[in-house]
Design an enzyme around this catalytic site. Structure first.
Site, PDB file in Angstrom:
ATOM      1  CG  ASP A 141      -1.812   1.168   1.329  1.00 37.39           C
ATOM      2  OD1 ASP A 141      -2.307   1.606   0.278  1.00 37.39           O
ATOM      3  OD2 ASP A 141      -2.015   1.678   2.443  1.00 37.39           O
ATOM      4  CE  LYS A 195      -5.075  -0.990  -2.014  1.00 37.33           C
ATOM      5  NZ  LYS A 195      -4.786  -0.335  -0.730  1.00 37.33           N
TER       6      LYS A 195
END
Length: 1254
Positions: free
Chosen positions: A420, A953
């Protein structure tokens, strides 16, 4: 609706039974909760809540009666344990036994006992914790005493009324019915659930808000119908049905969850909805997850091959024994063993018995101690990782946490890292940097200089050189290509963390319990030009208020400035508190909650592109007064421009400046995200301070005007689809219903009403240009807009919105559609640029990881320009690399360009870098395109996925892991990273600014991203190298020792006899050879930590599994059989034709084999821990001497008495101890010499390359 439980009692026919079963199945989606005081005087069987779980928790697995059978059952789930028990029991069969049965059972009993004691101790600790929690006190209403009495937590039941006090921990999930707060609010802290220390507001149920007196349980006559217990922390649905038949909706904001702490509220009363193991907190407490490492999976394959080798050796021996017996014909040998009936056995039957006997004799080939040794070594490795002070972060006072003990070696084999951005690569400390209002840009240069001072302080304190930079004010738009180099150099400077450790410590003391409140974030220096406009606007409004003039006379640019700061102040969920409401901590008896694993499905949180960490499924919650607003609109007849009532009464000698400063110093903002806090502090810097927030009202204080109270009609929270947040308020100055919206520029700009005039077109054009510049400078951008509704428009929208709120089916969809109807044709006010600074050491860490051969992908929700600039700053993107950008509006484009990209990448030698946005990523993850997407991504050095959702993701990580068959690591800090972390082979959580959801879902937790370098390159390399060598060594030493007995079978008619004393044979693994390997497996270092960090290329050794390849197992087996031949036949030829007995000849073979095995380990060991080998040798001689001296007639017919003592007096024994190990280890020594020469060759080439680069 029926209750959660089925109807009791017998039915009279099968038809009725089937009908009731269908009815119960259909209606079991909800539960009905009644007040228990209505049934206190009745029999227990009449209480409709009797079937619900009580509040007693039990996290233990065993009881006194169930421990032994249940624990053995769990241990026998391991195939190895079943195998060893089978071998031990087989030894009790007289026909096939090879050792004393009790002696053969000892190792298995020891292994099972050690594991059982460990499990018992862990369960006892859980029992003590359960007992402590179950005996906490709480106040429960008692009908007979007509007051609240103290009861233990375990005595609380669903339907009880409970009184909660300040700083008290909630014992169950409670529906809030009353609060001592005048606004009927209850503040809670959810740190035990999600790690967030900021306060959250919970509201009393709508129908109980207007109670004029204290809540009386006797007057409660309602029934609650709600959803069944589930683990979704961010959703609660239900209704409360009053006796009159009126229904009021119940929402997440009405529910207080078990484990939370009451703050800033003296008293609150509620009714228990879920208790014990049915509470949301307990349903999320799944415990640690079990993962199998790559090394363990490979080891299991080799264990299988060991079983095959064992069966082949036993089968060969059985055939040999059958042939040997067959050659005697009818003349049986005098030493032949008869059957239990006293009859002679045929060669075939003898061969079958011999097969079973050989399994017992050669059982050591399957390493019984290997599994326990691996567990012990991993625990020791984790302990030493925790003791590494270089992984301790002084600023946050936090250390690395290892939450998964069984995958430490995977850290040394990672190939792909998925990271991230916000909070992981950056600080997630948002600092307000720039803004544009009505098309005019305000660069805040003074604020930039203030931030540079923090960096200088940091440089002085840490005695290191760092470059502070400011963002220059830009007057024109430069092209992306021409400005790339300049932007890169500036962003690298400006994104370095700028806050000294001393300052951070002082900030943590001053704002100990308040998130996002460091001086760097709070103390904002306003832009003088914009400050002048704010003061001018406020003074004109004050003048018009005094003269009762219309506000329409104020210039539009000043009105936009006013509305811009009003939007920053009220369009958020910030809770306002003050230090006179103490948040003192109490002893947290719920420490065990920190071990919770919150799954991705249980807490689907979404972090939007501007950082709001809000939850999907509860994003649009109306104010409690929403239903009454429709009625008020029809009855209200107040003048439209009555200004006087909107202002607070001001004394004649009131000093506004001092009062404002006093109020500000007493206020504390509890924000759910750093973005919200940054914008509220920015507004406060311009004297637009948020001073109070109620469920239906927001109070702000403005210069010259004093306090204004905005009636809060609705709050439409953020969700991942809308990517924006809105509030609907009644403006106190104009009496107009106004919608203030803030959100991502990618969606807000599309909702702006078409420009009708030159001024509007100019504002849109300039604002878009400034947004591009902010993104190019790495700032997180946010657009601010408004919309004025007429009463008719609002009434029409409200009617549909109320229908959506009370809908049973498709509630989320209807609320989403309702928000879309409201958030259209907006008027653009301006935009903000917030800076999220890089963490210390991020560029250096990424550079080292890339040198180590790791592929780094960044998955972020930020816009493309911002993410690219951060990539330049953290050295993920180099100047020499070419960017390939994929942005598609349909699935046709990616499909057409995938083949072209593959061809282009294959034909060029340049390093490529792939950037793809969320919409294109959704197309690329389609089944028909995922292979093409992977082919393109693999050809690039790094990949950046922008505007990606949490689901995307996890899908990317899963795709790469499954399709490419590589080892993956995911690292993140927020709840939106949980699914990604759980999908990866190794999940790493950053204990940062966004709570502990990522940490609780992770396998390892780090304070900072920079610690990932040492965790992987040093500890990961060591853990993998140690365990890989230990496993191979275990296979080698067991095979070598077993082969000695196998060679002897050629000289004993394959009878299963052994020249090794059974005590040595049984305890060879447990006592003599296992302990040295435990020490080396824990402490051995093939390369120093400094070298591993200086030469990240050494990490590729683990990526390519260089320490443990499949052929190495067979090479070790061949080496073991060769060494066993040497250790067997050299003593054989030394003692041939002598008169020594069997054990006088067998003991030297055992001694030489042990010497060879230990010296082999010494060759493999690289550090001083090889000294433990001398301990192992000494231990063997001590045990042998004591055993041989104390057993003159033990275990007849063997007679080990004084054997070792006689051998130590013979010179030939010492000669054998020197010659045999040297001859046995000669091939291994030659191989090690070649490896050392190859290593020096690599080191010399690296040194040459390094000097050439200089």
């Amino acid at each position: 609706m029926a209750r959660e439980t089925g109807e009791s009692g017998e039915t009279k026919s099968t038809k009725v039974k089937k009908h009731k079963r269908r009815k119960s199945k259909k209606e079991s989606k909800t539960r009905i909760v009644h007040a228990n005081i209505l049934y206190d005087l009745t029999k227990g069987g009449d209480n409709p809540n009797r079937h619900y779980a009580n509040n007693k928790i039990k996290t233990t697995k065993y009881t006194l009666l169930s421990f032994l059978p249940k624990n053995l059952f769990e241990q026998f789930h391991r195939f190895a344990n079943v195998y060893f028990v089978f071998i031990a029991l087989l030894n009790f069969v007289p026909v096939v036994n090879a050792f004393q049965p009790e002696l053969a059972l000892a190792p298995v009993v020891f292994i099972l006992s050690v594991t059982a004691i460990k499990d018992l101790w862990e369960d006892y600790r859980r029992h003590r914790s359960d007992k402590e929690i179950n005996h906490l006190d709480c106040l429960v209403y008692c009908r007979s005493e007509k007051r609240y009495v103290e009861k233990y937590w375990k005595e609380v039941r669903v339907g009880d009324f409970i009184r909660l006090r300040c700083n008290e921990i909630l014992p169950a999930d409670v529906l809030l019915l009353s609060s001592s707060d005048p606004d009927r609010l209850c503040h809670i802290e959810t740190a035990t659930l999600d790690g967030e220390t900021n306060l959250k507001q919970r509201q009393v149920v709508r129908s109980f808000i207007d109670l004029d007196c204290e809540f009386d349980p006797f007057k409660y006559n309602s029934v609650i119908e709600c959803e069944k217990p589930n683990n979704d922390l961010n959703r609660f649905r239900g209704y409360i049905i009053h006796r009159s038949g009126k229904r009021d909706g119940l929402y997440k904001d009405n529910l207080l969850l078990r484990g939370c702490t009451i703050r800033n509220t003296e008293e609150a009363v509620g009714i228990i909805i879920y208790a014990g193991h049915e509470t949301k907190a307990m349903l999320n407490n799944n415990g640690p997850r079990y993962k199998r490492s790559k090394l363990e999976r490979q080891m299991n394959v080799d264990v299988f091959w060991c079983v095959i080798i064992l069966l082949v050796m036993c089968l060969f021996s059985a055939i040999g024994h059958g042939l040997w017996m067959f050659q005697y014909g009818d003349k049986r040998p005098v030493f032949d063993v008869l059957s239990p009936e006293g009859t002679e056995l045929s060669p075939v039957v003898s061969a079958i018995y011999l097969f079973l006997t050989m399994i017992i004799v050669l059982q050591v080939l399957i390493p019984i101690s290997l599994f326990v040794s691996i567990e012990i070594v991993k625990i020791c490795q984790v302990y030493f990782i925790h003791q590494d002070m270089e992984l301790y972060d002084e600023e946050t006072d936090s250390h690395l946490q290892c939450r998964a003990l069984n995958i430490t070696e995977d850290l040394g084999q990672m190939q792909y890292i998925f990271s991230d951005k916000t909070g992981t690569l950056t600080e997630n400390k948002m600092v307000f940097r720039r803004c544009t209002v009505a098309g005019v840009e305000y660069s805040h240069d003074a604020n930039a200089r203030r931030l540079a001072m923090y960096q200088e302080m940091d440089s002085e304190e840490e005695d290191c050189t760092s470059h502070g930079g400011t963002l220059p004010r830009r007057d024109s738009v430069t092209s992306h290509q021409s400005g790339k180099v300049v932007l890169r150099s500036q962003s690298t400077k400006s994104h370095r963390r700028t806050g000294s450790r001393a300052e951070a410590k002082r900030a943590s003391i001053l704002s100990k319990h308040t998130a996002f409140s460091s001086p760097m974030e709070k103390d904002i220096t306003p832009d003088p030009q914009l400050m002048d406009k704010v003061n001018e606007c406020s003074s004109q409004m004050e003048f018009m208020r005094f003269h009762s003039q219309s506000l329409n006379q104020i210039p539009p640019d000043l009105c936009d400035v006013f509305d811009f700061f009003i939007a920053l102040t009220i369009c958020n969920t910030v809770v306002v508190s003050s230090p006179n409401q103490p948040r003192q901590k109490v002893i947290n008896f719920l420490w065990w909650f920190s071990a919770m694993r919150i799954g991705a499905t249980s807490c689907f949180c979404v972090k939007d592109v501007y950082g709001l960490s809000l939850k999907l499924g509860c994003s649009m919650v109306s104010s409690p007064s929403a239903e009454s607003t429709l009625t008020k609109l029809k009855e209200e007849k107040r003048p439209e421009h009555d200004l006087q009532h909107a202002f607070s009464p001001v004394p004649p000698n009131f000093d506004k400046t001092k009062a404002l400063a006093q109020d500000e110093c007493e206020l504390r903002y509890e924000a759910e995200s750093p973005d919200e806090a940054a914008l509220v502090y920015a507004a406060r810097a311009y004297k637009c301070a948020l001073v109070g927030r109620l469920p239906d009202q927001v109070t702000v204080e403005l210069p010259h005007l004093g306090k204004l109270s905005f009636e809060l009609l609705h709050t439409l929270g953020f969700d991942s689809t809308r990517k924006r947040m809105s509030v609907v308020v009644k403006h106190p100055l104009t009496e107009q219903i106004t919608v203030y919206t803030k959100g991502a520029d990618s969606v807000i700009m599309d909702l702006i009403r078409p420009a009708t005039g030159k001024r509007q077109r100019k504002i849109l054009y300039k604002t878009q240009n400034y947004l591009n510049l902010y993104a190019a400078d790495g700032l997180r951008t946010l657009c601010i807009a408004k919309k004025v509704l007429s009463k008719e428009e609002y009434a029409s929208w409200l009617q549909l919105h109320l229908e959506a709120e009370t809908a049973i089916q498709r509630r989320e969809e209807l609320l989403f559609e309702s928000a879309l109807r409201l958030e259209t044709n907006l008027q653009l006010l301006g935009a903000t640029g917030v800076e999220d600074r890089l963490q210390d050491g991020v560029p250096e860490t990424i550079a080292s990881l890339r040198k180590a051969g790791l592929q780094i992908w960044v998955l972020t929700g930020d816009k493309q320009e911002t993410a690219i600039n951060i990539a330049y700053a953290c050295k993920l993107l180099d100047p020499e690399e070419e960017i390939i950008t994929l942005n598609a509006d349909s699935q046709v484009y990616p499909a057409c360009t995938a083949t072209q990209l593959e061809t282009m990448l294959a034909s060029t030698s340049l390093l490529q870098w792939l950037v793809i946005d969320g919409r294109t990523l959704a197309y690329a993850l389609d089944k028909s395109l995922e292979d093409d997407f992977l082919a393109v991504a693999r050809s690039c050095r790094s990949v950046l996925c922008c505007r990606s959702t949490p689901l995307q993701k996890s899908m990317v990580v899963k795709l790469v892991r499954n399709k490419l068959k590589v080892m993956t690591l995911a690292i993140g800090d927020g709840a939106n990273d949980v699914s990604m972390i759980q999908v990866a082979d190794v999940g790493v959580g950053i204990s940062g600014q966004e709570g502990m959801q990522a940490v609780m879902a992770s396998d390892f937790a780090l304070p900072r991203f920079r610690y990932l370098q040492k965790l992987l390159l040093v500890h990961g390399h060591w853990c993998y190298s140690r365990l890989a060598n230990m496993i191979l060594y275990f296979f080698y030493k067991n095979a070598m020792f077993v082969a000695l007995i196998f060679w002897y079978q050629f000289y004993c008619g394959f009878s299963g006899s052994s020249m090794v004393d059974q005590w040595y044979l049984i305890f060879f693994n447990l006592m003599f050879s296992a302990f040295p390997q435990l020490v080396t497996g824990t402490l051995d270092k093939d390369v120093s930590a400094e070298t591993l960090q200086e030469l990240p290329q050494l990490y590729m050794n683990g990526q390519n599994s260089e320490e443990y390849k499949p052929y190495m197992f067979w090479m070790n087996m061949i080496d073991a059989f060769y060494q066993s031949l040497i250790c067997f036949f050299i003593p054989y030829f030394a003692y041939v034709d002598s008169d020594v007995d069997l054990f006088t000849w067998g003991t030297p073979i055992t001694t030489l084999a042990l010497f060879t095995i230990l010296l082999h380990l010494g060759i493999e060991t690289k550090t001083w821990v090889s000294l433990v080998l001398y301990y192992a040798k000494s231990l063997f001689f001590i045990v042998a001497l004591c055993y041989n001296a104390s057993c003159p007639a033990c275990f007849s017919p063997s007679n080990p008495y004084w054997t070792m003592q006689r051998l130590l007096g013979e010179p030939i024994f010492y000669l054998l101890c020197v010659v045999t190990p040297i001859a046995a280890l000669l091939p291994r020594h030659f191989e090690m010499s070649c490896q050392i020469l190859a290593h020096f060759g690599f080191h010399e080439s690296y040194t040459f390359q390094k000097s050439w680069d200089r």
